[in-house]
Write a protein that holds these residues in place. Structure first.
Motif, PDB file in Angstrom:
ATOM      1  N   LEU A  62       0.832  -1.201   0.000  1.00 18.46           N
ATOM      2  CA  LEU A  62       0.000   0.000   0.000  1.00 18.46           C
ATOM      3  C   LEU A  62       0.866   1.250   0.000  1.00 18.46           C
ATOM      4  N   GLY A  63       0.408   2.235  -0.749  1.00 20.16           N
ATOM      5  CA  GLY A  63       1.100   3.514  -0.850  1.00 20.16           C
ATOM      6  C   GLY A  63       0.366   4.410  -1.816  1.00 20.16           C
ATOM      7  N   ASN A  64       0.860   5.619  -1.950  1.00 17.34           N
ATOM      8  CA  ASN A  64       0.283   6.593  -2.874  1.00 17.34           C
ATOM      9  C   ASN A  64       1.253   6.848  -4.015  1.00 17.34           C
ATOM     10  N   ILE A  65       0.696   7.017  -5.215  1.00 18.84           N
ATOM     11  CA  ILE A  65       1.543   7.296  -6.366  1.00 18.84           C
ATOM     12  C   ILE A  65       1.873   8.786  -6.416  1.00 18.84           C
ATOM     13  N   GLY A  66       2.977   9.105  -7.064  1.00 18.89           N
ATOM     14  CA  GLY A  66       3.387  10.499  -7.219  1.00 18.89           C
ATOM     15  C   GLY A  66       4.650  10.802  -6.442  1.00 18.89           C
ATOM     16  N   ASP A  67       5.478  11.652  -7.030  1.00 19.65           N
ATOM     17  CA  ASP A  67       6.763  12.000  -6.419  1.00 19.65           C
ATOM     18  C   ASP A  67       6.617  12.590  -5.023  1.00 19.65           C
ATOM     19  N   GLU A  68       5.534  13.322  -4.780  1.00 28.49           N
ATOM     20  CA  GLU A  68       5.364  13.960  -3.470  1.00 28.49           C
ATOM     21  C   GLU A  68       5.201  12.946  -2.338  1.00 28.49           C
ATOM     22  N   LYS A 118       1.678  -2.659  -6.778  1.00 27.60           N
ATOM     23  CA  LYS A 118       1.645  -1.337  -6.146  1.00 27.60           C
ATOM     24  C   LYS A 118       0.454  -0.616  -6.782  1.00 27.60           C
ATOM     25  N   PRO A 119      -0.684  -0.593  -6.075  1.00 21.65           N
ATOM     26  CA  PRO A 119      -1.888   0.009  -6.670  1.00 21.65           C
ATOM     27  C   PRO A 119      -1.681   1.473  -7.042  1.00 21.65           C
ATOM     28  N   PHE A 172       5.132   0.287  -0.603  1.00 18.92           N
ATOM     29  CA  PHE A 172       5.839   0.425  -1.886  1.00 18.92           C
ATOM     30  C   PHE A 172       7.330   0.151  -1.701  1.00 18.92           C
ATOM     31  N   GLU A 173       7.907   0.656  -0.599  1.00 17.16           N
ATOM     32  CA  GLU A 173       9.346   0.476  -0.351  1.00 17.16           C
ATOM     33  C   GLU A 173       9.687  -1.008  -0.244  1.00 17.16           C
ATOM     34  N   VAL A 174       8.855  -1.760   0.474  1.00 15.89           N
ATOM     35  CA  VAL A 174       9.093  -3.196   0.634  1.00 15.89           C
ATOM     36  C   VAL A 174       9.029  -3.885  -0.722  1.00 15.89           C
ATOM     37  N   SER A 214       3.572  -0.724 -15.723  1.00 16.94           N
ATOM     38  CA  SER A 214       2.268  -0.117 -15.507  1.00 16.94           C
ATOM     39  C   SER A 214       1.199  -0.978 -16.174  1.00 16.94           C
ATOM     40  N   GLU A 215       0.260  -1.444 -15.370  1.00 21.40           N
ATOM     41  CA  GLU A 215      -0.847  -2.255 -15.861  1.00 21.40           C
ATOM     42  C   GLU A 215      -2.129  -1.725 -15.233  1.00 21.40           C
ATOM     43  N   ARG A 216      -3.215  -2.425 -15.461  1.00 23.39           N
ATOM     44  CA  ARG A 216      -4.497  -1.955 -14.946  1.00 23.39           C
ATOM     45  C   ARG A 216      -4.466  -1.877 -13.416  1.00 23.39           C
TER      46      ARG A 216
END
Length: 187
Positions: free
Chosen positions: A8-14, A60-61, A24-26, A40-42
């Protein structure tokens, strides 16, 4: 056998290197150590590899944490992966920084990603790898803390703890949740 590991995590550089993105790090570390790349997939970025005759899907959603259930459910259905072979890697405020615990069920503990998964699946009986991020914030500052960047000291220690998380993921896929909890949860 197929396994779906969802970080679990959020996308984007910020959101890079924030406490909320420890999932995401794991997964990034697992992908790097297995020499696979995310594509990148669905509903997210996916990497695939084989480990001891098991097909492992790393997800990574891209739905942001609050809608993680949608991505997890899609990939479970697409790849026909049973819930017993799904593991969610999630940040946890209730655990001291760096503590890593595997659980096979439980509530969402106020985590919107887990709430989304629970609502989508209609159950709390799914495995999650809780990665402690600590709770060193003042009243009313929880969101700032969770979405805040790791300190240099935390980041250095985080890399060591991510290795333990990776070992737990490997064990989950080979010896199962029960034996993995016995082996790792008291360390």
């Amino acid at each position: 056998m197929k396994y779906l590991i969802v970080g679990l995590g959020n996308i984007g550089d910020e959101y890079d290197q924030t406490r909320h993105n420890v999932g995401f790090e794991v997964l990034d570390a697992i992908a790097k150590n297995n020499k696979v790349k995310f594509e990148s997939e669905r509903y997210g970025a996916v990497a695939r590899y084989k480990f001891k005759a098991r097909n492992v899907f790393l997800l990574k959603p891209n739905t942001y944490v609050n809608l993680s259930g949608k991505a997890l459910n899609y990939w479970m259905q697409k790849e026909k992966i049973p819930l017993s072979n799904v593991l969610v890697v999630v940040d946890d405020l209730a655990l001291p920084f760096g503590t890593v615990r595997l659980k096979t069920k439980g509530g969402d503990a106020g985590h919107n990603g887990l709430k989304s998964i629970q609502d989508t699946l209609g159950t709390t009986a799914y495995s999650r790898l809780r990665f402690g991020i600590g709770n060193d914030f003042s009243k009313g500052r929880q969101v700032d803390y969770v979405l805040g960047k790791w300190t240099d000291e935390e980041w250095s220690e985080l890399l060591n703890r991510v290795t333990v998380a990776e070992d737990i993921v490997k064990a989950f896929a080979t010896i199962g949740a029960g034996q993995t909890m016995s082996q790792y949860n008291n360390k």
